[in-house]
Design a protein around this motif. Structure first.
Motif, PDB file in Angstrom:
ATOM      1  N   PHE A 161      15.720  18.971  62.716  1.00  0.00           N
ATOM      2  CA  PHE A 161      15.276  19.612  63.944  1.00  0.00           C
ATOM      3  C   PHE A 161      13.801  19.282  64.170  1.00  0.00           C
ATOM      4  CE2 PHE A 161      13.556  23.785  65.697  1.00  0.00           C
ATOM      5  CZ  PHE A 161      13.806  23.448  67.020  1.00  0.00           C
ATOM      6  N   GLY A 162      13.484  18.797  65.377  1.00  0.00           N
ATOM      7  CA  GLY A 162      12.120  18.386  65.670  1.00  0.00           C
ATOM      8  C   GLY A 162      11.110  19.504  65.488  1.00  0.00           C
ATOM      9  N   GLY A 163      11.476  20.728  65.880  1.00  0.00           N
ATOM     10  CA  GLY A 163      10.566  21.847  65.724  1.00  0.00           C
ATOM     11  C   GLY A 163      10.205  22.100  64.273  1.00  0.00           C
ATOM     12  N   GLN A 164      11.136  21.806  63.364  1.00  0.00           N
ATOM     13  CA  GLN A 164      10.847  21.971  61.934  1.00  0.00           C
ATOM     14  C   GLN A 164       9.739  21.021  61.504  1.00  0.00           C
ATOM     15  OE1 GLN A 164      13.982  20.965  58.890  1.00  0.00           O
ATOM     16  NE2 GLN A 164      12.192  19.916  58.054  1.00  0.00           N
ATOM     17  N   VAL A 165       9.833  19.736  61.882  1.00  0.00           N
ATOM     18  CA  VAL A 165       8.822  18.761  61.475  1.00  0.00           C
ATOM     19  C   VAL A 165       7.476  19.088  62.112  1.00  0.00           C
ATOM     20  CG1 VAL A 165       8.305  16.311  61.255  1.00  0.00           C
ATOM     21  CG2 VAL A 165      10.673  17.052  61.361  1.00  0.00           C
ATOM     22  N   LEU A 166       7.478  19.533  63.367  1.00  0.00           N
ATOM     23  CA  LEU A 166       6.236  19.944  64.014  1.00  0.00           C
ATOM     24  C   LEU A 166       5.576  21.066  63.225  1.00  0.00           C
ATOM     25  CD1 LEU A 166       7.217  20.069  67.801  1.00  0.00           C
ATOM     26  CD2 LEU A 166       5.568  18.511  66.758  1.00  0.00           C
ATOM     27  N   ALA A 167       6.358  22.111  62.923  1.00  0.00           N
ATOM     28  CA  ALA A 167       5.803  23.270  62.225  1.00  0.00           C
ATOM     29  C   ALA A 167       5.297  22.892  60.842  1.00  0.00           C
ATOM     30  CB  ALA A 167       6.854  24.370  62.133  1.00  0.00           C
ATOM     31  N   GLN A 168       6.045  22.072  60.124  1.00  0.00           N
ATOM     32  CA  GLN A 168       5.601  21.646  58.799  1.00  0.00           C
ATOM     33  C   GLN A 168       4.327  20.811  58.879  1.00  0.00           C
ATOM     34  OE1 GLN A 168       9.398  19.815  57.751  1.00  0.00           O
ATOM     35  NE2 GLN A 168       9.585  21.223  56.019  1.00  0.00           N
ATOM     36  N   SER A 169       4.222  19.943  59.875  1.00  0.00           N
ATOM     37  CA  SER A 169       3.016  19.135  60.038  1.00  0.00           C
ATOM     38  C   SER A 169       1.800  20.015  60.321  1.00  0.00           C
ATOM     39  CB  SER A 169       3.210  18.129  61.171  1.00  0.00           C
ATOM     40  OG  SER A 169       4.249  17.218  60.879  1.00  0.00           O
ATOM     41  N   ILE A 170       2.023  21.078  61.088  1.00  0.00           N
ATOM     42  CA  ILE A 170       0.942  22.028  61.370  1.00  0.00           C
ATOM     43  C   ILE A 170       0.525  22.755  60.091  1.00  0.00           C
ATOM     44  CG2 ILE A 170       0.431  24.211  62.554  1.00  0.00           C
ATOM     45  CD1 ILE A 170       2.221  23.084  64.864  1.00  0.00           C
ATOM     46  N   VAL A 171       1.510  23.185  59.292  1.00  0.00           N
ATOM     47  CA  VAL A 171       1.193  23.849  58.026  1.00  0.00           C
ATOM     48  C   VAL A 171       0.393  22.918  57.126  1.00  0.00           C
ATOM     49  CG1 VAL A 171       2.184  24.777  55.897  1.00  0.00           C
ATOM     50  CG2 VAL A 171       3.151  25.435  58.104  1.00  0.00           C
ATOM     51  N   ALA A 172       0.803  21.657  57.024  1.00  0.00           N
ATOM     52  CA  ALA A 172       0.093  20.697  56.180  1.00  0.00           C
ATOM     53  C   ALA A 172      -1.356  20.551  56.635  1.00  0.00           C
ATOM     54  CB  ALA A 172       0.805  19.350  56.201  1.00  0.00           C
ATOM     55  N   ALA A 173      -1.570  20.381  57.941  1.00  0.00           N
ATOM     56  CA  ALA A 173      -2.935  20.241  58.449  1.00  0.00           C
ATOM     57  C   ALA A 173      -3.744  21.507  58.202  1.00  0.00           C
ATOM     58  CB  ALA A 173      -2.892  19.914  59.942  1.00  0.00           C
ATOM     59  N   THR A 174      -3.123  22.663  58.407  1.00  0.00           N
ATOM     60  CA  THR A 174      -3.816  23.937  58.224  1.00  0.00           C
ATOM     61  C   THR A 174      -4.297  24.110  56.788  1.00  0.00           C
ATOM     62  OG1 THR A 174      -2.479  24.942  59.986  1.00  0.00           O
ATOM     63  CG2 THR A 174      -3.585  26.444  58.463  1.00  0.00           C
ATOM     64  N   ARG A 175      -3.526  23.600  55.824  1.00  0.00           N
ATOM     65  CA  ARG A 175      -3.906  23.728  54.415  1.00  0.00           C
ATOM     66  C   ARG A 175      -5.224  23.026  54.098  1.00  0.00           C
ATOM     67  NH1 ARG A 175       0.652  24.119  50.840  1.00  0.00           N
ATOM     68  NH2 ARG A 175       2.134  25.648  51.708  1.00  0.00           N
ATOM     69  N   THR A 176      -5.671  22.118  54.950  1.00  0.00           N
ATOM     70  CA  THR A 176      -6.884  21.342  54.677  1.00  0.00           C
ATOM     71  C   THR A 176      -8.089  21.829  55.474  1.00  0.00           C
ATOM     72  OG1 THR A 176      -6.556  19.669  56.427  1.00  0.00           O
ATOM     73  CG2 THR A 176      -5.396  19.327  54.331  1.00  0.00           C
ATOM     74  N   VAL A 177      -7.924  22.945  56.190  1.00  0.00           N
ATOM     75  CA  VAL A 177      -8.975  23.464  57.061  1.00  0.00           C
ATOM     76  C   VAL A 177      -9.446  24.814  56.524  1.00  0.00           C
ATOM     77  CG1 VAL A 177      -9.484  24.224  59.424  1.00  0.00           C
ATOM     78  CG2 VAL A 177      -8.022  22.244  59.052  1.00  0.00           C
ATOM     79  N   ALA A 178     -10.699  25.148  56.749  1.00  0.00           N
ATOM     80  CA  ALA A 178     -11.240  26.440  56.327  1.00  0.00           C
ATOM     81  C   ALA A 178     -10.416  27.583  56.912  1.00  0.00           C
ATOM     82  CB  ALA A 178     -12.695  26.559  56.766  1.00  0.00           C
ATOM     83  N   ASP A 179     -10.298  28.666  56.152  1.00  0.00           N
ATOM     84  CA  ASP A 179      -9.445  29.788  56.549  1.00  0.00           C
ATOM     85  C   ASP A 179      -9.870  30.430  57.857  1.00  0.00           C
ATOM     86  OD1 ASP A 179      -7.933  29.437  54.281  1.00  0.00           O
ATOM     87  OD2 ASP A 179      -8.946  31.000  53.121  1.00  0.00           O
ATOM     88  N   ASP A 180     -11.144  30.305  58.235  1.00  0.00           N
ATOM     89  CA  ASP A 180     -11.612  30.954  59.458  1.00  0.00           C
ATOM     90  C   ASP A 180     -11.426  30.083  60.696  1.00  0.00           C
ATOM     91  OD1 ASP A 180     -13.501  29.087  58.779  1.00  0.00           O
ATOM     92  OD2 ASP A 180     -15.230  30.423  58.990  1.00  0.00           O
ATOM     93  N   ARG A 181     -10.741  28.944  60.547  1.00  0.00           N
ATOM     94  CA  ARG A 181     -10.442  28.090  61.694  1.00  0.00           C
ATOM     95  C   ARG A 181      -8.948  28.054  61.936  1.00  0.00           C
ATOM     96  NH1 ARG A 181     -14.887  23.085  61.674  1.00  0.00           N
ATOM     97  NH2 ARG A 181     -16.662  24.524  61.851  1.00  0.00           N
ATOM     98  N   SER A 182      -8.553  28.271  63.201  1.00  0.00           N
ATOM     99  CA  SER A 182      -7.139  28.314  63.575  1.00  0.00           C
ATOM    100  C   SER A 182      -6.812  27.149  64.494  1.00  0.00           C
ATOM    101  CB  SER A 182      -6.811  29.632  64.288  1.00  0.00           C
ATOM    102  OG  SER A 182      -7.059  30.741  63.452  1.00  0.00           O
ATOM    103  N   ILE A 183      -5.577  26.686  64.419  1.00  0.00           N
ATOM    104  CA  ILE A 183      -5.146  25.621  65.305  1.00  0.00           C
ATOM    105  C   ILE A 183      -5.153  26.117  66.746  1.00  0.00           C
ATOM    106  CG2 ILE A 183      -2.676  26.176  65.049  1.00  0.00           C
ATOM    107  CD1 ILE A 183      -2.161  23.125  65.171  1.00  0.00           C
ATOM    108  N   HIS A 184      -5.688  25.286  67.652  1.00  0.00           N
ATOM    109  CA  HIS A 184      -5.661  25.650  69.073  1.00  0.00           C
ATOM    110  C   HIS A 184      -4.950  24.595  69.912  1.00  0.00           C
ATOM    111  CE1 HIS A 184      -8.716  22.802  70.648  1.00  0.00           C
ATOM    112  NE2 HIS A 184      -9.229  22.894  69.438  1.00  0.00           N
ATOM    113  N   SER A 185      -4.725  23.390  69.344  1.00  0.00           N
ATOM    114  CA  SER A 185      -3.962  22.388  70.109  1.00  0.00           C
ATOM    115  C   SER A 185      -3.393  21.349  69.168  1.00  0.00           C
ATOM    116  CB  SER A 185      -4.839  21.702  71.168  1.00  0.00           C
ATOM    117  OG  SER A 185      -5.818  20.871  70.561  1.00  0.00           O
ATOM    118  N   MET A 186      -2.263  20.757  69.589  1.00  0.00           N
ATOM    119  CA  MET A 186      -1.661  19.650  68.851  1.00  0.00           C
ATOM    120  C   MET A 186      -0.928  18.743  69.820  1.00  0.00           C
ATOM    121  SD  MET A 186       1.873  19.987  68.977  1.00  0.00           S
ATOM    122  CE  MET A 186       2.285  18.936  67.618  1.00  0.00           C
TER     123      MET A 186
END
Length: 294
Positions: free
Chosen positions: A39-64
């Protein structure tokens, strides 16, 4: 917790391989799907989780912005490589590539931001739509259909989906218009982690958005010979939201041509806050498509 929710959380709980060369490497499982394609939504969500793991906790995703390059295979795990493109005073940028068998299946770039204040406005949530409790869910519509896809949509998805005015699973009822709305929420409570809810929102945003194209031409999911696949997906998160509370996804298609359809979406909380915007282009091919044109 129900099995579909357990599957969702397991898919989003990526394993950090510890590799630290020019990229960060994570792995994640593929959820089972009845036709064998991830499911495409699964890969999108996992890619977002992977990117989030490399960013400081006080920064949130705002666009992809992501491109689906190849169909994924549910029989294999997925590897995610994250390139730390930029870290500035307020923003961070990451590129995530998802791979199976050494080949990329999705390429995504995402931006993260510190919490900040500034100008504030939004469009209004549509008025006069029925409450989700008054609408049938997928199981009400599909539980007696024996096709494996119908059975999966009826009881195996981690989200409860309720269409306005009606679903287009088996047929398109009413006027053939290029817009619709869908109430949705997870079928149970999720942990409080805001980053998890943002990733899960991306997951759910891929379920129905192309249906605004299909509804315009009277094309149901059960149409013989239908071939549909997402080409790209863009999303902007405006305000925090929980996906285990009712959200309204309004969808419209401004254009379809060349075997492609463009769909735009807005996601509102039940109290009327615009929490996200979505855009997707997809290939939608049906036999005798010429007969469905104006």
């Amino acid at each position: 917790m129900t099995e579909p929710l357990e599957s969702l959380l397991a898919a989003l709980d990526l394993t950090d391989t510890g590799a630290r060369t020019s990229e960060d490497i994570f792995t994640g499982p593929s959820q089972w799907m009845p036709l064998g394609r991830v499911f495409g939504g699964q890969v999108l969500a996992q890619s977002i989780v992977a990117a989030t793991r490399t960013v400081a906790d006080d920064r949130s995703i705002h666009s992809m912005h992501g491109y689906f390059l190849r169909p994924g295979d549910v029989n294999y795990p997925i590897t995610f490589s994250v390139d730390r493109i930029h870290d500035g005073r307020s923003f961070s940028t990451r590129r995530t590539q998802a791979y199976q068998n050494g080949l990329p299946i999705l390429s995504m770039i995402a931006s993260f931001q510190d919490e900040d204040e500034g100008l504030e406005h939004q469009v209004d949530m549509p008025e006069g739509l029925p409450d989700p409790e008054s609408l049938p869910n997928s199981a009400d519509t599909l539980e007696d259909v024996e096709h494996p896809v119908a059975q999966y949509w009826a009881s195996k998805r981690p989200f409860d989906m309720r269409h306005v005015p009606s679903p287009i699973y088996l047929s398109v009822e009413g006027a053939h218009v290029a817009h619709q709305a869908v109430w949705f929420r997870s079928i149970g409570d999720l942990p409080d982690d805001p980053a998890l809810h943002r990733a899960a929102l991306a997951y759910a945003s891929d379920y129905t958005i192309m249906e605004s194209v299909m509804r315009r031409h009277g094309v149901a999911w059960a149409t013989p010979g239908l071939k549909a696949a997402s080409l790209d997906h863009a999303m902007w998160w405006h305000r925090p939201a929980r996906v285990d509370e009712w959200l309204l996804h309004t969808q419209e298609s401004p254009s379809a041509s060349g075997g492609r359809g463009l769909a735009l979406g807005r996601i509102f909380s039940r109290d009327g806050r615009l929490v996200a915007s979505v855009a997707q282009e997809a290939t939608i091919r049906v036999p005798d498509a010429a007969k469905l044109r104006d």
